[in-house]
Design an enzyme around this catalytic site. Structure first.
Site, PDB file in Angstrom:
ATOM      1  N   LYS A 184       0.862  -1.186   0.000  1.00  0.00           N
ATOM      2  CA  LYS A 184       0.000   0.000   0.000  1.00  0.00           C
ATOM      3  C   LYS A 184       0.895   1.232   0.000  1.00  0.00           C
ATOM      4  O   LYS A 184       1.520   1.551   1.009  1.00  0.00           O
ATOM      5  CB  LYS A 184      -0.898  -0.021   1.246  1.00  0.00           C
ATOM      6  CG  LYS A 184      -2.215   0.713   1.090  1.00  0.00           C
ATOM      7  CD  LYS A 184      -2.102   2.210   1.027  1.00  0.00           C
ATOM      8  CE  LYS A 184      -1.936   2.819   2.415  1.00  0.00           C
ATOM      9  NZ  LYS A 184      -1.811   4.311   2.322  1.00  0.00           N
ATOM     10  N   GLU A 258       9.608   0.549  10.948  1.00  0.00           N
ATOM     11  CA  GLU A 258      10.630   1.583  10.814  1.00  0.00           C
ATOM     12  C   GLU A 258       9.912   2.903  10.994  1.00  0.00           C
ATOM     13  O   GLU A 258       9.159   3.323  10.127  1.00  0.00           O
ATOM     14  CB  GLU A 258      11.306   1.447   9.440  1.00  0.00           C
ATOM     15  CG  GLU A 258      12.706   2.015   9.421  1.00  0.00           C
ATOM     16  CD  GLU A 258      12.706   3.483   9.043  1.00  0.00           C
ATOM     17  OE1 GLU A 258      12.515   4.306   9.966  1.00  0.00           O
ATOM     18  OE2 GLU A 258      12.874   3.791   7.874  1.00  0.00           O
ATOM     19  N   CYS A 292      13.026  10.270   8.142  1.00  0.00           N
ATOM     20  CA  CYS A 292      12.872   9.792   9.515  1.00  0.00           C
ATOM     21  C   CYS A 292      14.192   9.857  10.277  1.00  0.00           C
ATOM     22  O   CYS A 292      14.210  10.023  11.487  1.00  0.00           O
ATOM     23  CB  CYS A 292      12.322   8.378   9.527  1.00  0.00           C
ATOM     24  SG  CYS A 292      13.132   7.321   8.335  1.00  0.00           S
ATOM     25  N   GLU A 389       9.077  14.993  16.378  1.00  0.00           N
ATOM     26  CA  GLU A 389       9.567  14.914  15.013  1.00  0.00           C
ATOM     27  C   GLU A 389       8.786  15.913  14.163  1.00  0.00           C
ATOM     28  O   GLU A 389       7.569  15.817  14.044  1.00  0.00           O
ATOM     29  CB  GLU A 389       9.361  13.489  14.484  1.00  0.00           C
ATOM     30  CG  GLU A 389       9.912  13.297  13.094  1.00  0.00           C
ATOM     31  CD  GLU A 389       9.819  11.850  12.629  1.00  0.00           C
ATOM     32  OE1 GLU A 389       8.766  11.221  12.853  1.00  0.00           O
ATOM     33  OE2 GLU A 389      10.803  11.365  12.041  1.00  0.00           O
TER      34      GLU A 389
END
Lengths: 480, 288
Positions: A184, A258, A292, A389
């Site tokens: 996806k 992850e 990331c 983040e």
């Protein structure tokens, strides 16, 4: 500060790629209609609608999983491993042949500079297929027993920051180890995955081995929660990672995650400042900071703080923000209005909490989603911009006096994906690298990636590795 | 008629290198396999579990950074000290698990030998699991295993010593620290193991042993933000799903329970060590 040199525009032509007005789902080797209400994917640099994309429902995902199961049982599982490898070599070659097309399409759909999609994303994606192709008939040597077995059907959900590269990180090891895939792609960046479907067809990959089901969160959830999926791999936010870990709890599904990061990039007073500044820029402004493992917390030794910041600001002043298809562009568009809103919100909070915001004089295009490179100084470890983040071109600067303090501050986060160290002293690099609780440590460099090099996080940055021999473990059952 | 009245042992918790009672003041009755009274064991509480996590976190820095050679010697020392208490372990295992003297001896032998096996692993892990990575660029790039951190272990409910050692030793070999909830019905060999650990150069806090009910303490450990991983091997029947869901909150590494308690005498392999190891990759440019 005005820009140092005036550059004439050097746009890459978009005529190399044909974007169809609409795309279906890629299931069992065919493009089929989705049952959901189609969504639009836009060029974030212009807000132009690029195409209409099918949305997969639970029923569509079910068809894709059934196709993947069939392909696993009848074709891909029983196939000679060397032949599986050959298919992957073919895919790697086709990606190289059509590299320019992929690069342009990636920059159109994602907003990243063509320089990055052309020089990083696409070549690395091809390299991942080439690397894993070679593993297909050598799995007995992977340290997982003499006859490690695939799990079966892998359900994979990937993010929008490196759409094709994340596809490669997921699909290449899954196929090399004998699994089949239902992937996806991210809601806002489906186009290169759909072009990849065409690559699978050109490679004559058997139908059902790779299935691509586009859609948003609901589609991803249907993939993760489908009961005939054996293995789930996810790259994305820690928040969604948590919900996926909850969803697979108590099932037989094997999970790798992850997730997010808030990497410290530590600059000691003996570092080569010019190189460190290049590394800081690469660490936080590469891919608009939509990374990331971005070096989003700069930890500078107090004695060189002013020098580093002055040099950094000078360098940032020369960065070109604008048209992703311009070959001179350093920083492209923010991927979506939603992400832009988040970056703005966190930056405003940074200022409200007392940090000092600096941005270069920077002309931004009128349309599209843009955010200038931003540096916050006077940041305290308690500020949200030091903890959350941002996933954008926003750097938070903190200081330290001693190596112990640097390590303590670097590790003062729930994340643990990556870190950077800048110093000329080799023994210090090794000692600090030992003590950083992060899965990837870049010393005197930053944001390097390679298919042979395991990548993944500690703590709430997730578990499992991608790349290298270690990455195979995620897709194989150990034999005894 | 014995000529001397025995001095009985008080079985307590083992936390941070000391032997406290449960802060809750609770105890529960432990019986042998036939139901005869053996002892009142400490019934660990949520607070005891939290204290144990603090101790394990505090001990992690030193233990994880000890040289692999040193960790190996410490684990070997555990085997040495256990050997000296062989008879005591045999008695406790025989009573708790209802084994014959001969069978108990086999189990205790295997438990001691398991420490020896893992002691030998500490300085092999990096070479077996690590790698130099041939990246396509001028970099030296290597990957090494590192401990995950604080590991909560729900120890097997049936095998009170061999099972316990089989789940604890691999966690320690990799450099992690542990908070262990022992077998509920058969906790006594674990407490004696704590006495061995306390006298075997294992730094205080590296292993913390809580006697009590995994059904009660397990959820607190599973959702504790300062616990990095949880081994659900001894999770009470029907509770593993709930514990795994709680563990997801802080992205813990979870070792799911086997369908039934395994044969602990089998070759352990490396799987229990690798489960609680992270891989760290370090890059450095090459240049003159």
């Amino acid at each position: 500060m005005t820009s140092l040199f005036e550059y004439a525009p050097a746009p890459e032509s978009r005529s190399i790629v044909d974007v169809a007005p609409s795309y279906g789902l890629f299931v069992d080797g065919e493009f089929v209609d989705g049952s959901g209400e189609p969504m639009k994917t836009v060029n974030p640099a212009t807000e132009e609608v690029l195409s209409e994309i099918a949305v997969g429902t639970e029923a569509d995902v079910d068809r894709a999983v059934k196709a993947a199961r069939r392909a696993f049982t009848r074709v891909w599982g029983p196939m000679r491993p060397a032949d599986r490898g050959k298919y992957l070599f073919r895919i790697a070659r086709i990606l190289q042949e059509r590299a320019r097309e992929f690069a342009v399409l990636e920059s159109l759909d994602n907003g990243k500079p063509i320089r990055e999609s052309r020089d990083v994303d696409v070549p690395l994606a091809a390299a991942h297929f080439f690397y894993h192709a070679g593993w297909a008939d050598k799995l007995a040597h992977a340290g997982l027993g003499p006859d490690p077995r695939p799990h079966g059907v892998a359900g994979q959900v990937i993010p929008w920051n490196f759409p094709l590269l994340m596809l490669a990180w997921k699909v290449a090891p899954a196929l090399a180890t004998g699994n089949t895939v239902v992937l996806k792609p991210a809601e806002t960046t489906p186009l290169t995955a759909l072009l990849f479907a065409e690559v699978c067809r050109q490679a004559d990959l058997p139908p059902g081995v790779v299935n691509i089901v586009t859609g948003a969160g609901d589609t991803g959830r249907a993939v993760v929660e489908h009961e005939d999926v054996d293995k789930v791999a996810f790259t994305g936010s820690t928040e969604v990672g948590r919900s996926i870990a909850r969803a697979v709890a108590g099932t037989r599904k094997v999970l790798t995650l992850e997730l997010g990061g808030k990497a410290a990039n530590i600059v000691f007073d003996d570092a080569p400042i010019d190189q460190a500044v290049e590394g800081i820029v690469r660490g936080i402004f590469f891919n608009q900071g939509h990374v990331c493992c971005a070096g989003s917390r700069l930890l500078v030794q107090e004695s060189v703080h002013d020098e580093v910041i002055a040099s950094l600001q000078r360098r940032i002043g020369t960065l070109r923000v604008g048209d992703p298809l311009d070959k001179n562009t350093d920083i492209g568009a923010i991927n979506s209005a939603e992400q832009l809103a988040r970056i703005r919100e966190l930056s405003d909070i940074g200022e409200a909490e007392g940090a000092h915001r600096w941005q270069p004089v920077c002309e931004l295009p009128d349309r599209g989603f843009w955010f200038p490179p931003t540096v916050f100084t006077d940041v305290s470890p308690a500020h949200r911009i030091a903890r959350d983040e941002v996933f954008g071109p926003v750097l938070s600067v903190l200081t330290f006096r001693t190596p112990d303090e640097a390590v303590a501050k670097a590790n003062n986060t729930t994340y643990g994906l990556s870190a950077g160290i800048w110093t000329e002293k080799g023994s210090r690099i090794l000692a600090i690298a030992d003590r950083l609780r992060a899965g990837v440590v870049w010393a005197n460099t930053f944001n390097q990636f390679d298919p042979t090099s395991p990548f993944g996080g500690y703590k709430q940055s997730g578990y499992g590795r991608e790349g290298g021999r270690h990455g195979l473990a995620a897709y194989l059952k150990e034999s005894s | 008629m014995p000529d001397r009245l025995a001095v009985r042992k008080t079985y307590k918790l083992y936390v941070n290198g000391a032997f406290p009672r449960s802060e809750s003041g609770r105890t529960y009755e432990v019986t042998d396999a036939r139901g005869a009274f053996l002892a009142n064991a400490a019934h660990a509480s949520r607070k005891d579990a939290r204290d144990a996590v603090v101790a394990a976190r505090g001990a992690f820095g030193k233990w994880s950074r000890a040289t692999a050679y040193n960790r190996g010697q410490v684990l070997y020392r555990v085997a040495e000290v256990m050997e000296g208490r062989h008879a005591q372990f045999c008695e406790e295992v025989a009573a708790g698990e209802g084994l014959s003297a001969g069978r108990a001896r086999v189990v205790v032998d295997a438990a001691i030998d398991r420490w020896v096996w893992y002691a030998g692993w500490t300085d092999k892990l990096a070479s077996v699991l690590g790698s130099a990575n041939p990246v396509a660029g001028p970099f030296f790039d290597f990957s090494l295993p590192e401990p995950t951190g604080v590991v909560a272990v729900l120890a097997p409910q049936r095998s009170s010593l061999l099972g316990l050692v089989s789940v604890l030793a691999p966690v320690l070999a990799g450099g992690n620290t542990a908070v262990v909830v022992t077998s509920r019905e058969r906790p006594l060999p674990a407490v004696t193991l704590g006495e061995v650990l306390a006298t075997s150069d294992v730094p205080g806090g590296v292993v913390n042993l809580l006697t009590g009910d995994a059904a009660e303490i397990g959820p607190w450990l599973a959702e504790h933000d300062d616990v990095d991983a949880i081994d659900l091997t001894g999770a009470p029947a029907g509770r593993a799903l709930e514990l795994e869901r709680l563990a997801a909150g802080s992205i813990k590494r979870v070792l799911r329970p086997p369908a039934e308690e395994p044969d602990w005498t089998a070759d352990p392999g490396t799987g229990r060590m690798t489960r609680f190891l992270e891989t760290k990759t370090v890059w450095h440019p090459k240049g003159v």
